[in-house]
Motif scaffolding. Structure first.
Motif, short mmCIF file in Angstrom:
data_model
loop_
_atom_site.label_atom_id
_atom_site.label_comp_id
_atom_site.label_asym_id
_atom_site.label_seq_id
_atom_site.Cartn_x
_atom_site.Cartn_y
_atom_site.Cartn_z
N MET A 112 -2.04 -9.67 10.29
CA MET A 112 -1.63 -8.30 10.60
C MET A 112 -1.52 -7.56 9.27
O MET A 112 -0.66 -7.90 8.45
CB MET A 112 -0.27 -8.30 11.32
CG MET A 112 -0.28 -9.03 12.64
SD MET A 112 1.38 -9.08 13.42
CE MET A 112 2.17 -10.42 12.51
N PRO A 113 -2.42 -6.60 9.00
CA PRO A 113 -2.42 -5.96 7.68
C PRO A 113 -1.07 -5.30 7.36
O PRO A 113 -0.46 -4.69 8.24
CB PRO A 113 -3.51 -4.88 7.79
CG PRO A 113 -4.29 -5.22 8.99
CD PRO A 113 -3.41 -6.00 9.90
N PHE A 114 -0.64 -5.46 6.10
CA PHE A 114 0.64 -4.93 5.66
C PHE A 114 0.52 -4.48 4.21
O PHE A 114 -0.20 -5.09 3.43
CB PHE A 114 1.73 -6.01 5.82
CG PHE A 114 3.10 -5.59 5.39
CD1 PHE A 114 3.66 -4.40 5.81
CD2 PHE A 114 3.85 -6.42 4.55
CE1 PHE A 114 4.94 -4.02 5.42
CE2 PHE A 114 5.13 -6.06 4.16
CZ PHE A 114 5.68 -4.86 4.59
N THR A 115 1.24 -3.43 3.87
CA THR A 115 1.10 -2.84 2.54
C THR A 115 1.71 -3.67 1.41
O THR A 115 1.36 -3.50 0.26
CB THR A 115 1.79 -1.45 2.50
OG1 THR A 115 3.09 -1.59 3.10
CG2 THR A 115 0.99 -0.41 3.27
N ASP A 116 2.61 -4.60 1.74
CA ASP A 116 3.30 -5.36 0.69
C ASP A 116 3.29 -6.86 1.00
O ASP A 116 4.32 -7.48 1.21
CB ASP A 116 4.74 -4.84 0.57
CG ASP A 116 5.47 -5.45 -0.62
OD1 ASP A 116 4.79 -5.89 -1.56
OD2 ASP A 116 6.72 -5.49 -0.59
N PRO A 117 2.09 -7.47 1.00
CA PRO A 117 1.99 -8.89 1.41
C PRO A 117 2.31 -9.86 0.27
O PRO A 117 1.45 -10.36 -0.43
CB PRO A 117 0.52 -9.01 1.83
CG PRO A 117 -0.18 -7.99 0.99
CD PRO A 117 0.80 -6.91 0.66
N LEU A 171 -5.79 -4.51 2.53
CA LEU A 171 -5.96 -3.12 2.09
C LEU A 171 -7.24 -2.51 2.64
O LEU A 171 -7.27 -1.34 3.04
CB LEU A 171 -5.94 -3.05 0.55
CG LEU A 171 -4.57 -3.35 -0.08
CD1 LEU A 171 -4.67 -3.40 -1.59
CD2 LEU A 171 -3.52 -2.32 0.35
N ARG A 172 -8.32 -3.31 2.70
CA ARG A 172 -9.57 -2.82 3.32
C ARG A 172 -9.33 -2.44 4.77
O ARG A 172 -9.80 -1.41 5.25
CB ARG A 172 -10.67 -3.90 3.25
CG ARG A 172 -11.38 -4.03 1.92
CD ARG A 172 -12.66 -4.86 2.03
NE ARG A 172 -12.46 -6.23 2.48
CZ ARG A 172 -12.21 -7.26 1.67
NH1 ARG A 172 -12.13 -7.09 0.37
NH2 ARG A 172 -12.07 -8.48 2.16
N ASP A 205 -10.72 -6.10 9.05
CA ASP A 205 -11.46 -6.24 7.80
C ASP A 205 -12.91 -6.61 8.10
O ASP A 205 -13.13 -7.64 8.71
CB ASP A 205 -10.82 -7.34 6.93
CG ASP A 205 -11.56 -7.58 5.63
OD1 ASP A 205 -12.21 -6.64 5.11
OD2 ASP A 205 -11.48 -8.72 5.12
N PRO A 206 -13.88 -5.81 7.67
CA PRO A 206 -13.78 -4.55 6.93
C PRO A 206 -13.60 -3.33 7.85
O PRO A 206 -13.31 -2.24 7.38
CB PRO A 206 -15.14 -4.47 6.22
CG PRO A 206 -16.07 -5.14 7.19
CD PRO A 206 -15.28 -6.23 7.84
N ASP A 207 -13.75 -3.53 9.18
CA ASP A 207 -13.51 -2.46 10.16
C ASP A 207 -13.22 -3.15 11.49
O ASP A 207 -13.47 -4.35 11.65
CB ASP A 207 -14.73 -1.52 10.26
CG ASP A 207 -15.98 -2.26 10.70
OD1 ASP A 207 -16.08 -2.60 11.90
OD2 ASP A 207 -16.86 -2.53 9.87
#
Length: 278
Positions: free
Chosen positions: A53-58, A70-71, A28-30
């Protein structure tokens, strides 16, 4: 086996002060900006770094940390790249403890044994997996401990004395006390109530107790550091980062400084708590 987390808390104990634990989202953001931020955190005053650790359903995260995840995902962040980021950090820093925080699903898909081996060689010290209760210890907790990683468990205001021993049974590194009931970033921590809760947990364990959720200012961090072994700040840092981005949610020249300036002031708050206690 002594981990970097154990070593760091031993050092802080000698110094007579608490830890500032900072949370940022991987990617985040890259990826490049995210790595630069993590590299700058120790100098700014972070004692331990948690990397999301980015996850789609936090499900345990509030809007700020959800948006950060999400970013990161939109920028192409993966668990593999998160481990690459850890390796990038370790090139210049072999002492600051790094903890990966998140959900079990991405690790399960990656493959537990492969993940633990890769995390260990990358330079990860511990894991906080918010959706794995003690009843599921054979899934990840016990293999992680065997691989030499700390497995850090969450205790909450609703974790009573009957439940606490189960929560603490295979916990190592430190105990993460969630100071409020609810999602991240939703309320402020009450230092008095936290002090009583920390004392209660310490009756059951010799591990350091760090407190997170609801700490946004240097004053709040200092108040928590007065009774806990560490203050964890996440949402406030994510919000500072978000406020520095351009209209397309891309990093600007202000992004790294927005995070590190806040970390520096939080670190002062935490360190001032030591003087107040003496």
């Amino acid at each position: 086996m002594t981990t970097r987390i154990d070593t760091r808390f031993a050092e802080l104990k000698k110094q007579g002060r608490s830890a500032l634990v900072t949370f940022v989202m991987a990617g985040d953001p890259d990826l490049a900006t995210s790595l630069d931020i993590v590299k700058a955190l120790p100098k700014a005053g972070a004692d331990i770094i948690e990397i999301g650790m980015p996850f789609t359903d936090p499900m345990a995260d509030g809007p700020s940390i959800q948006a950060a995840g999400l970013r990161a995902l939109k920028a192409g962040m993966t668990l593999k790249k998160t481990l690459e980021m850890v390796r990038g950090f370790r090139k210049d820093d072999d002492t600051t403890p790094l903890v990966l925080m998140g959900y079990y699903n991405p690790i399960y898909i990656y493959g537990v044994d492969r993940f633990l081996a890769d995390a260990r060689t990358a330079g990860v010290d511990g894991l906080i997996i918010v959706d794995l209760p003690p009843e599921e210890d054979t899934e990840l907790c016990l293999p992680a401990l065997k691989a030499g990683l700390n497995f850090i468990r969450l205790a909450t205001p609703t974790t009573d004395d009957k439940r606490l021993p189960a929560v603490l049974s295979n916990t190592s590194g430190f105990v993460y006390y969630v100071s409020i009931t609810g999602i991240t970033g939703s309320a402020s921590a009450d230092a008095k109530a936290v002090g009583a809760a920390v004392a209660r947990i310490k009756r059951h364990t010799k591990l350091p107790v760090c407190v997170g959720f609801g700490i946004r200012t240097p004053e709040a961090a200092g108040a928590i550091a007065g009774s806990a072994d560490g203050a964890v700040v996440g949402t406030a840092l994510i919000d500072a980062l978000r406020g520095s981005l351009d209209a397309d949610s891309r990093a600007t020249a202000q992004t790294i400084g927005a995070v590190t300036d806040l970390v520096a002031s939080l670190a002062q708050g935490v360190r001032a708590a030591k003087q107040a206690a003496e």
